[in-house]
Enzyme design. Structure first.
Site, PDB file in Angstrom:
ATOM      1  N   GLN A  22      -4.941 -12.662 -12.439  1.00  0.00           N
ATOM      2  CA  GLN A  22      -4.734 -11.496 -13.313  1.00  0.00           C
ATOM      3  C   GLN A  22      -3.274 -11.320 -13.728  1.00  0.00           C
ATOM      4  O   GLN A  22      -2.928 -10.316 -14.339  1.00  0.00           O
ATOM      5  CB  GLN A  22      -5.288 -10.224 -12.658  1.00  0.00           C
ATOM      6  CG  GLN A  22      -4.526  -9.728 -11.448  1.00  0.00           C
ATOM      7  CD  GLN A  22      -5.252  -8.577 -10.767  1.00  0.00           C
ATOM      8  OE1 GLN A  22      -6.254  -8.785 -10.089  1.00  0.00           O
ATOM      9  NE2 GLN A  22      -4.769  -7.358 -10.923  1.00  0.00           N
ATOM     10  N   VAL A  61      -2.749   9.774  -7.099  1.00  0.00           N
ATOM     11  CA  VAL A  61      -1.872  10.472  -6.148  1.00  0.00           C
ATOM     12  C   VAL A  61      -0.452  10.373  -6.692  1.00  0.00           C
ATOM     13  O   VAL A  61      -0.026   9.316  -7.168  1.00  0.00           O
ATOM     14  CB  VAL A  61      -1.974   9.842  -4.742  1.00  0.00           C
ATOM     15  CG1 VAL A  61      -1.029  10.536  -3.767  1.00  0.00           C
ATOM     16  CG2 VAL A  61      -3.405   9.929  -4.233  1.00  0.00           C
ATOM     17  N   LEU A  78       0.812  -1.224   0.000  1.00  0.00           N
ATOM     18  CA  LEU A  78       0.000   0.000   0.000  1.00  0.00           C
ATOM     19  C   LEU A  78       0.844   1.271   0.000  1.00  0.00           C
ATOM     20  O   LEU A  78       1.954   1.300   0.532  1.00  0.00           O
ATOM     21  CB  LEU A  78      -0.922   0.000   1.224  1.00  0.00           C
ATOM     22  CG  LEU A  78      -1.836  -1.216   1.357  1.00  0.00           C
ATOM     23  CD1 LEU A  78      -2.679  -1.109   2.631  1.00  0.00           C
ATOM     24  CD2 LEU A  78      -2.752  -1.365   0.140  1.00  0.00           C
ATOM     25  N   HIS A  79       0.291   2.306  -0.604  1.00  0.00           N
ATOM     26  CA  HIS A  79       0.935   3.618  -0.649  1.00  0.00           C
ATOM     27  C   HIS A  79      -0.157   4.680  -0.521  1.00  0.00           C
ATOM     28  O   HIS A  79      -1.349   4.337  -0.370  1.00  0.00           O
ATOM     29  CB  HIS A  79       1.745   3.789  -1.950  1.00  0.00           C
ATOM     30  CG  HIS A  79       0.959   3.419  -3.185  1.00  0.00           C
ATOM     31  ND1 HIS A  79      -0.088   4.165  -3.647  1.00  0.00           N
ATOM     32  CD2 HIS A  79       1.056   2.353  -4.022  1.00  0.00           C
ATOM     33  CE1 HIS A  79      -0.593   3.609  -4.730  1.00  0.00           C
ATOM     34  NE2 HIS A  79       0.076   2.492  -4.976  1.00  0.00           N
ATOM     35  N   GLY A 130      -1.701   6.402  -2.569  1.00  0.00           N
ATOM     36  CA  GLY A 130      -2.811   6.251  -3.518  1.00  0.00           C
ATOM     37  C   GLY A 130      -3.922   5.401  -2.907  1.00  0.00           C
ATOM     38  O   GLY A 130      -5.102   5.766  -2.932  1.00  0.00           O
ATOM     39  N   HIS A 131      -3.531   4.241  -2.342  1.00  0.00           N
ATOM     40  CA  HIS A 131      -4.530   3.383  -1.691  1.00  0.00           C
ATOM     41  C   HIS A 131      -5.160   4.099  -0.497  1.00  0.00           C
ATOM     42  O   HIS A 131      -6.370   4.022  -0.277  1.00  0.00           O
ATOM     43  CB  HIS A 131      -3.872   2.100  -1.177  1.00  0.00           C
ATOM     44  CG  HIS A 131      -3.279   1.228  -2.233  1.00  0.00           C
ATOM     45  ND1 HIS A 131      -1.929   1.053  -2.383  1.00  0.00           N
ATOM     46  CD2 HIS A 131      -3.865   0.480  -3.200  1.00  0.00           C
ATOM     47  CE1 HIS A 131      -1.698   0.229  -3.378  1.00  0.00           C
ATOM     48  NE2 HIS A 131      -2.841  -0.131  -3.901  1.00  0.00           N
ATOM     49  N   GLN A 143      -7.829   6.277 -10.394  1.00  0.00           N
ATOM     50  CA  GLN A 143      -7.826   6.668 -11.817  1.00  0.00           C
ATOM     51  C   GLN A 143      -6.578   6.195 -12.567  1.00  0.00           C
ATOM     52  O   GLN A 143      -6.582   6.073 -13.772  1.00  0.00           O
ATOM     53  CB  GLN A 143      -7.943   8.201 -11.920  1.00  0.00           C
ATOM     54  CG  GLN A 143      -8.138   8.690 -13.346  1.00  0.00           C
ATOM     55  CD  GLN A 143      -7.858  10.167 -13.492  1.00  0.00           C
ATOM     56  OE1 GLN A 143      -8.328  10.964 -12.694  1.00  0.00           O
ATOM     57  NE2 GLN A 143      -7.096  10.542 -14.515  1.00  0.00           N
ATOM     58  N   LYS A 144      -5.498   5.933 -11.822  1.00  0.00           N
ATOM     59  CA  LYS A 144      -4.253   5.523 -12.491  1.00  0.00           C
ATOM     60  C   LYS A 144      -4.490   4.328 -13.418  1.00  0.00           C
ATOM     61  O   LYS A 144      -3.955   4.267 -14.498  1.00  0.00           O
ATOM     62  CB  LYS A 144      -3.168   5.192 -11.475  1.00  0.00           C
ATOM     63  CG  LYS A 144      -1.832   4.935 -12.169  1.00  0.00           C
ATOM     64  CD  LYS A 144      -0.737   4.616 -11.205  1.00  0.00           C
ATOM     65  CE  LYS A 144      -0.731   3.179 -10.808  1.00  0.00           C
ATOM     66  NZ  LYS A 144      -0.346   2.259 -11.898  1.00  0.00           N
ATOM     67  N   SER A 166       2.440   0.478  -6.573  1.00  0.00           N
ATOM     68  CA  SER A 166       3.168  -0.539  -5.788  1.00  0.00           C
ATOM     69  C   SER A 166       4.425  -0.972  -6.523  1.00  0.00           C
ATOM     70  O   SER A 166       5.408  -1.362  -5.907  1.00  0.00           O
ATOM     71  CB  SER A 166       2.272  -1.750  -5.552  1.00  0.00           C
ATOM     72  OG  SER A 166       1.090  -1.343  -4.926  1.00  0.00           O
TER      73      SER A 166
HETATM   74  O1  PAF Z   1      -5.961  -2.508  -9.006  1.00  0.00           O
HETATM   75  C1  PAF Z   1      -5.655  -3.511  -8.327  1.00  0.00           C
HETATM   76  O2  PAF Z   1      -4.907  -3.446  -7.375  1.00  0.00           O
HETATM   77  C2  PAF Z   1      -6.245  -4.868  -8.706  1.00  0.00           C
HETATM   78  O3  PAF Z   1      -6.359  -4.997 -10.078  1.00  0.00           O
HETATM   79  C3  PAF Z   1      -7.575  -5.174  -8.002  1.00  0.00           C
HETATM   80  C4  PAF Z   1      -8.658  -4.193  -8.407  1.00  0.00           C
HETATM   81  C5  PAF Z   1      -7.379  -5.115  -6.491  1.00  0.00           C
HETATM   82  C6  PAF Z   1      -8.050  -6.577  -8.361  1.00  0.00           C
HETATM   83  O4  PAF Z   1      -7.135  -7.558  -7.981  1.00  0.00           O
END
Ligand code: PAF
Length: 283
Positions: A61, A176, A33-34, A36-37, A148-149, A186
């Protein structure tokens, strides 16, 4: 902050909170986390929602040659950061909890995923849709917050919610940036000191184009100038630069204010892929 690792436990907890009238704000993340989160968590807290974050590095993903194994997982640090912004709930499932077996369902959305990230990361958005749909079913948020990034991801999630009638409102929060303009990510922690200096070139190219659009509206020319401008930063590779209409992600020919044009750039700095985007007419 309540921390749950099992789907049934977080579901029960949220179910009870909903019965007593709480509305749920949800911030899905992959951790590391940073700011932005944290801005997404703050946006949820500002609306007085019972704010739930998830941390799950979603294997579905990542492509076979991508960074799933080396993706940073500083979980203790992340928990402290979430506590520092008064996040109410953290859902922290294992891969086995989320995918006890390989999901048979496949989600596709050709409309928004054939270009840009979808083209460069085959299967990426299918994995994002699968996990976001699953997380929405587990957390049942009233509002979910995305940055939005990841512009294309926002379009995909919004469309998925619309098509599948998820009862959730999607809020997109502005990117951010570090003091020099680099979009927080990240993956920035992969950058060497040398690469970190170059990385700001993406932001500078976006700002440069935003200046240029005041007197040059032809998209082909704008993109050509952007490629010339970004060259001096010495990126390893430019995956794409394009200017699209913000809602449809359709490529534009003329970048006029009425079209709400957004410039998308993805470039590699060493082996790190960096994404950024900018509305060309917003203040
Ligand atoms: O943007 C992300 O960090 C990921 O794609 C998400 C939305 C948490 C899904 O794994």
């Amino acid at each position: 902050m309540e921390i749950f690792t099992h789907i049934s436990d977080v579901k029960n907890y949220i179910h009870v909170k909903k019965i007593i009238g709480r509305e749920i704000g949800f911030v899905p993340t992959m951790g590391a986390l940073h700011e932005g989160h944290l801005s997404l968590i703050r946006a949820s807290k500002n609306k007085e929602l019972l704010t739930t974050a998830s941390i799950f590095v979603n294997p579905a993903q990542f492509g076979p040659n991508e960074d799933f194994n080396k993706y940073p997982r500083p979980i203790e640090e992340d928990i402290e950061l979430l506590k520092s912004v008064n996040c109410d709930v953290l859902f922290l499932p294992s891969v086995e909890e989320m995918y006890p077996e390989k999901a048979a369902v496949q989600m596709t959305m050709p409309l928004y995923t054939q270009k840009y990230e979808g083209e460069h990361r085959k299967g990426h958005f299918e994995g994002v849709m699968l996990v976001v749909a699953k997380l929405f079913n587990i957390v049942s948020p009233d509002v979910a917050f995305f940055g939005q990034k990841d512009f294309q991801q926002c379009a995909v999630v919004k469309q998925m919610v619309k098509d599948l009638s998820f009862p959730v409102k999607i809020e997109i929060i502005p990117t951010v940036r570090e003091a020099d303009g680099l979009a927080m990510s990240s993956r920035n922690r992969y950058l060497s000191a040398e690469e970190r200096k170059k990385a700001v070139g993406i932001y500078q190219t976006l700002v440069y184009t935003k200046g240029l659009v005041q007197h040059e509206k032809n998209v082909e020319n704008l993109i050509r100038h952007a490629y010339i401008y970004i060259e001096k930063f010495g990126f390893t590779q430019i995956d794409y630069i394009d200017i699209v209409q913000a809602d449809t992600l359709q490529t534009l020919h003329i970048a006029e204010k009425e079209n709400n044009p957004v410039m998308l750039i993805t470039a590699r700095c060493g082996t790190t892929r960096l994404l950024d985007n900018m509305y060309l007419y917003e203040n």
